[in-house]
Structures are given as C-alpha cells and as structure tokens.
Design a protein around this motif. Structure first.
Motif, PDB file in Angstrom:
ATOM      1  N   THR A 118       0.831  -1.214   0.000  1.00 29.10           N
ATOM      2  CA  THR A 118       0.000   0.000   0.000  1.00 29.10           C
ATOM      3  C   THR A 118       0.861   1.257   0.000  1.00 29.10           C
ATOM      4  O   THR A 118       0.624   2.193  -0.779  1.00 29.10           O
ATOM      5  CB  THR A 118      -0.919  -0.005   1.229  1.00 29.10           C
ATOM      6  OG1 THR A 118      -1.826  -1.104   1.134  1.00 29.10           O
ATOM      7  CG2 THR A 118      -1.716   1.284   1.325  1.00 29.10           C
ATOM      8  N   SER A 130      -5.716   3.945  -2.656  1.00 32.57           N
ATOM      9  CA  SER A 130      -4.901   2.800  -3.073  1.00 32.57           C
ATOM     10  C   SER A 130      -5.562   1.481  -2.697  1.00 32.57           C
ATOM     11  O   SER A 130      -5.286   0.436  -3.314  1.00 32.57           O
ATOM     12  CB  SER A 130      -3.508   2.887  -2.444  1.00 32.57           C
ATOM     13  OG  SER A 130      -3.585   2.772  -1.031  1.00 32.57           O
ATOM     14  N   ALA A 131      -6.453   1.499  -1.710  1.00 35.30           N
ATOM     15  CA  ALA A 131      -7.167   0.280  -1.315  1.00 35.30           C
ATOM     16  C   ALA A 131      -8.123  -0.199  -2.408  1.00 35.30           C
ATOM     17  O   ALA A 131      -8.514  -1.365  -2.415  1.00 35.30           O
ATOM     18  CB  ALA A 131      -7.940   0.519  -0.023  1.00 35.30           C
ATOM     19  N   THR A 167      -7.545  -3.469  -4.733  1.00 34.21           N
ATOM     20  CA  THR A 167      -7.917  -4.858  -4.436  1.00 34.21           C
ATOM     21  C   THR A 167      -8.956  -5.383  -5.418  1.00 34.21           C
ATOM     22  O   THR A 167      -9.043  -6.590  -5.645  1.00 34.21           O
ATOM     23  CB  THR A 167      -8.467  -4.952  -2.997  1.00 34.21           C
ATOM     24  OG1 THR A 167      -8.645  -6.322  -2.653  1.00 34.21           O
ATOM     25  CG2 THR A 167      -9.790  -4.224  -2.854  1.00 34.21           C
ATOM     26  N   GLU A 195      -2.582  -5.399  -1.939  1.00 32.98           N
ATOM     27  CA  GLU A 195      -2.254  -4.388  -0.928  1.00 32.98           C
ATOM     28  C   GLU A 195      -2.838  -4.832   0.418  1.00 32.98           C
ATOM     29  O   GLU A 195      -3.209  -5.994   0.587  1.00 32.98           O
ATOM     30  CB  GLU A 195      -2.748  -3.001  -1.354  1.00 32.98           C
ATOM     31  CG  GLU A 195      -4.141  -2.973  -1.957  1.00 32.98           C
ATOM     32  CD  GLU A 195      -5.213  -3.126  -0.922  1.00 32.98           C
ATOM     33  OE1 GLU A 195      -5.242  -2.323   0.022  1.00 32.98           O
ATOM     34  OE2 GLU A 195      -6.028  -4.045  -1.047  1.00 32.98           O
TER      35      GLU A 195
END
Length: 301
Positions: A72, A213-214, A217, A223
């Motif tokens: 991450t 940034s999550a 997934t 991450e």
C-alpha cells in the motif's frame, strides 16, 4: 464588534439551550446505535478470543499485515511523486498565457477529475493486460499508480491554479515592473508562494491517495486490504480482519492529517511573524526634509 457577530446573530439563552439538548440527543442516538451494533456482533460470536488471537501472533504480521502495508505504501508513494509532477505540469499549463496550451490542459484536468478512480483502474488494468507487454504480475500495480496519478494530479493542478489566483495581483505586477515576462514571473515569483500556501492542502491530498490505493484490491493488487481478506478466508474472522485494517488506515491518515495541521500552523505563524517584523522596520538612510527657516522679521527683501 467581532467578525463573528457581523456574520450572524449570536444565539440567545433559549437557542443555546436547544443546541445543547440537540447535541445531547445526537450523542445518545450514536451511543444507542453503537450499542446495538456491538450487541449484534457479540451475539454472532465476533468478539470471541479465537477470532482476535491471530493478530497477537507475529506470523500474521510477518506474512499478511506488513507485506500488505508495504504494498500500500509503495503504490501510494509512487503515486504521490507522479501526482505532484502531473499537477505542477498541468497546473502551470492552465496558467499559460498561450491559450491553446491553457485550453488543452484545462480539458485534461477537468476530464480526469470527473472520472471515478475505480473506473480508471479497471480500464488501465484491461488496457495494460491486452494492449501492452507489461508483465502480468505488474499490471495491477501500474494500473493503480496511473489511475491515482491522473485523478489526484488533476486535483493538485487545480490547487496550483487556485493558489496562484489567490495571490495579490501586485506580485505579478512587481515581476513585470522589473522586466520579467509573465512566464518568468509565474515560475520565479508566483509559483513558490503558491506552493507554500497550498502545502497543507497538498498533504491532505496525500491522505486521499493513500485511502484510494485500497481500491486496487478490485483489480487484484495485493495491498493491505487484499492481504486482510486472504487472512480472513483462512482464519474465518473477516470482520476482525477488516476492523484491524481500518484501524491501520486510520492511524496512518491521522498521522498525515496531524502533520498537515502542524505545518499549516507553522506556516501561518511564520507568515504573521514576517508581516509583524515588516511593519516595525523603519526605512534607513532616508532623512526627513528639514523645513527652511523663516526669514527674520524686517530682513531686506
């Protein structure tokens, strides 16, 4: 009279009492909802020690939490650097006196600000997978970084533009007065001041990059959230895994927000100190003109 009293009327005793009652009712409502949620989770066995014990083991952190956190931070760090470069380039382009460049940069910025980040991630994942020679294992990473760069870079470009427009007009006029072109005045006088003014907002945008940034997934980027889901699938503790992941994100975002607030206060105090010093400095080397002595009474004309 203070500025607060000018903007709106101060509430009276009855209004203040109603505000306190409303706040109290709101707090009680939130506590009731929390109690209902906790009670429901307890009935489902989500607070059993067996579901939380894995997070007390070093293996969980070594093979799941820390690798996910590193991925991450890696994507967020690269996206921060590229977003700053993109934002400065297109922010200066929007401020260009050459209209075609300004229009093109404006269209690019407004377009990528309007497109959802997740949609861009899916698009670039498909594009890189089917139309380029990027290694399949690296495709999710590049899709995440490119999407975060385009969206957040467009936001930073708008911050640059608004920061320059927020400066006093005398800044550019002073640059033009000493022989600088509008472009030179923008690069050497206005941009440095605008960057200092927008620095707290820029740090707050880094928080957005870290949180977004999550979304990687959903396209297979491994991450922190993806590692938490893998852990939960093996241990059967999806809710505790998500809560721990959320706590980690909250802690990191709180640190970034705290740094932004400290920086904002420091910059504000420094600016106020400079203004105070400038107000107290007396010009040196300039002597006040001495009035001529009046001619003596009865002197010859």
């Amino acid at each position: 009279m203070s500025a607060q009293n000018v903007l709106f009327d101060a509430p009276g005793p009855k209004t203040r009492r109603n505000i306190r009652i409303g706040n109290l009712l709101g707090v009680l409502l939130i506590l009731a909802l929390l109690w209902m949620a906790v009670s429901g989770l307890a009935e489902k066995g989500q607070f059993e020690a067996a579901k939380w014990t894995p997070f007390l083991e070093w293996g969980t952190w070594e093979f799941y939490i820390l690798p996910g956190l590193l991925s991450t931070l890696k994507a967020a760090a690269v996206a921060v650097v590229t977003s700053i470069a993109f934002g400065l380039l297109f922010g200066i382009g929007r401020l260009s006196s050459f209209k075609p460049i300004s229009w093109i940069c404006g269209i690019v910025v407004e377009f990528f600000r309007a497109v959802p980040v997740l949609l861009m991630m899916v698009f670039f994942y498909q594009f890189l997978s089917k139309s380029t020679s990027v290694e399949p294992a690296q495709v999710p990473f590049f899709a995440v970084v490119i999407s975060l760069t385009l969206y957040n870079g467009s936001v930073i470009a708008e911050l640059v533009r608004s920061g320059v427009f927020g400066l006093p007009k005398g800044q550019r006029e002073a640059g033009l007065a000493i022989g600088l072109t509008p472009g030179q005045s923008l690069r050497t006088i206005e941009m440095p001041q605008a960057l200092v003014a927008m620095l707290p907002a820029l740090l707050s945008q880094f928080v957005v990059i870290l949180k977004d940034s999550a979304l990687g997934t959903f396209i297979g980027y491994t991450e922190l959230l993806e590692y938490a889901r893998r852990l939960a699938s093996g241990e059967g503790n999806i809710l505790p895994a998500l809560l721990v992941t959320a706590a980690i994100f909250i802690a990191i975002n709180w640190l970034l927000t705290f740094a932004a607030q400290r920086l904002s206060r420091r910059l504000g105090a420094r600016a106020g100190k400079v203004l105070k010093i400038e107000d107290t400095i007396e010009p040196e080397g300039i002597e006040a003109p001495v009035p001529a002595a009046a001619p003596a009474k009865g002197a010859a004309k």
